[in-house]
Write an enzyme that holds these catalytic residues in place. Structure first.
Site, short mmCIF file in Angstrom:
data_model
loop_
_atom_site.label_atom_id
_atom_site.label_comp_id
_atom_site.label_asym_id
_atom_site.label_seq_id
_atom_site.Cartn_x
_atom_site.Cartn_y
_atom_site.Cartn_z
N LYS A 182 30.27 46.70 40.23
CA LYS A 182 29.70 45.34 40.21
C LYS A 182 28.17 45.48 40.26
O LYS A 182 27.54 45.32 41.31
CB LYS A 182 30.27 44.56 41.41
CG LYS A 182 30.08 43.06 41.31
CD LYS A 182 30.92 42.37 42.37
CE LYS A 182 30.53 40.91 42.58
NZ LYS A 182 30.65 40.07 41.40
N1 PMP Z 1 35.21 39.77 37.21
C1 PMP Z 1 33.88 39.65 37.34
C2 PMP Z 1 32.98 40.07 36.23
C3 PMP Z 1 33.35 39.11 38.53
O1 PMP Z 1 32.03 38.98 38.67
C4 PMP Z 1 34.23 38.70 39.56
C5 PMP Z 1 33.69 38.09 40.81
N2 PMP Z 1 33.37 39.06 41.76
C6 PMP Z 1 35.60 38.88 39.37
C7 PMP Z 1 36.06 39.41 38.17
C8 PMP Z 1 36.60 38.52 40.44
O2 PMP Z 1 36.53 39.48 41.46
P1 PMP Z 1 36.89 39.09 42.97
O3 PMP Z 1 38.21 38.47 42.92
O4 PMP Z 1 36.90 40.38 43.68
O5 PMP Z 1 35.84 38.17 43.44
#
Ligand code: PMP
Length: 308
Positions: free
Chosen positions: A159
């Site tokens: 991320k």
């Molecule tokens: N994909 C992307 C590109 C994101 O930024 C997020 C948000 N964090 C998610 C998926 C969903 O991840 P999570 O459920 O861990 O928030």
């Protein structure tokens, strides 16, 4: 209300007033996008007068993975990061839904694009946070003309701050064309995810989502909903590649993530999904999710860390 109260950040190893948490114009992370972050929600439970942080340690495990990919040395363990989060939310003292943003980044001042041997820093702040998409019960989405970043170039699994240029291009294009969100295809043309959400669809009673090798972020909400679908709704869950045209013929579709939570998709490229309203499986998962995150379901209470 927010402007009059004392606000805090964790910055350079201690809690400081948020105004003091500042980086230099020469900061590596600012110049080159060399940081990684998390987004964690905390939910206010009015009946218990308690704030619950949802799946906090899973987020910090992912942060550690992102840091490993970016060669960022994080001075805090997963548990320490959790403790710091609770401390920050206690200091903020806000009794409403919150969003926590931990950020690990290359903080060295100077010119030079590399990852190894560059000073790292960790910071964290929290803000009150409501909905991410207004039309959560039926979002209008389009397929983006942009493609998702891919693993051998800029890994979606980490991320990374810089990688969110891709998300921002997709989201802005969608909004400028009158849509709420975008679905983004991989370089090979299969469905990857939303601009900042994971994607699910239902076909013939099976819940289907792209696998972790489809250039997605390995979402915490994605895993949560897969488990709930299997264990509570007793429906099969399949991770597989999804064609673009399946978006036009599926029975239900939704986006999920910490920010967006569970957002039903009403249409894709102006074609209605199902009958154009939130489908029964999406509705059940969504209702269950909203109860669980607020600590209202004893079976899943371990996912909720109390702040006060
Ligand atoms: N994909 C992307 C590109 C994101 O930024 C997020 C948000 N964090 C998610 C998926 C969903 O991840 P999570 O459920 O861990 O928030």
């Amino acid at each position: 209300m927010a402007s009059n109260r004392n606000r805090f950040a964790f910055f350079e190893g201690k809690f400081v007033p948020i105004e003091e948490a500042k980086v230099s114009i020469m900061c590596h992370g600012l110049n080159y996008g060399t940081g990684c972050f998390e987004g964690i929600r905390a939910y206010w439970n009015e009946d218990e007068k308690q704030l619950f942080v949802f799946r906090m340690l899973e987020h910090y495990e992912r942060l550690h993975n992102s840091c490993a990919i970016l060669l960022i040395e994080l001075p805090h363990s997963v548990q320490d990061l959790g403790d710091l989060t609770i401390e920050l939310l206690r200091r903020e003292g806000i009794k409403e839904d919150m969003y926590v943003r931990p950020l690990a980044f290359k903080s060295q001042e100077g010119i030079g694009v590399r990852l190894k041997g560059i000073k790292d820093s960790f910071a964290m702040f929290a803000i009150p946070f409501g909905r991410y998409i207004e039309r959560e019960e039926g979002a209008k989405v389009c397929v983006s003309s942009w493609r998702r970043i891919y693993d051998t170039s800029l890994p979606a699994r980490a991320k990374c701050t810089g990688a969110y240029i891709n998300s921002a291009l997709c989201k802005s294009e969608a909004e400028m064309n009158g849509f709420d969100e975008a679905i983004v295809l991989t370089r090979g043309g299969s469905v990857s995810e939303g601009s900042a959400e994971n994607f699910f669809m239902v076909r013939d009673g099976v819940l289907i989502t792209p696998s972790v090798t489809s250039d997605i972020l390995e979402g915490v909400t994605r895993l949560t909903l897969m488990q709930l679908a299997r264990d509570e709704l007793h429906i099969p869950v399949k991770e597989r590649s999804i064609d673009r045209t399946e978006l036009y013929v599926c029975d239900e579709a939704f986006l999920c993530g910490t920010g967006v939570q569970v957002a039903a998709i009403a249409s894709v490229d102006n074609r209605p999904v199902g009958d154009g309203h939130i489908g029964p499986i999406t509705k059940k998962l969504r209702d269950m999710y909203y109860d669980i995150v607020r600590g209202r379901v004893p079976k899943y209470r371990a996912w909720c860390t109390p702040v006060f």
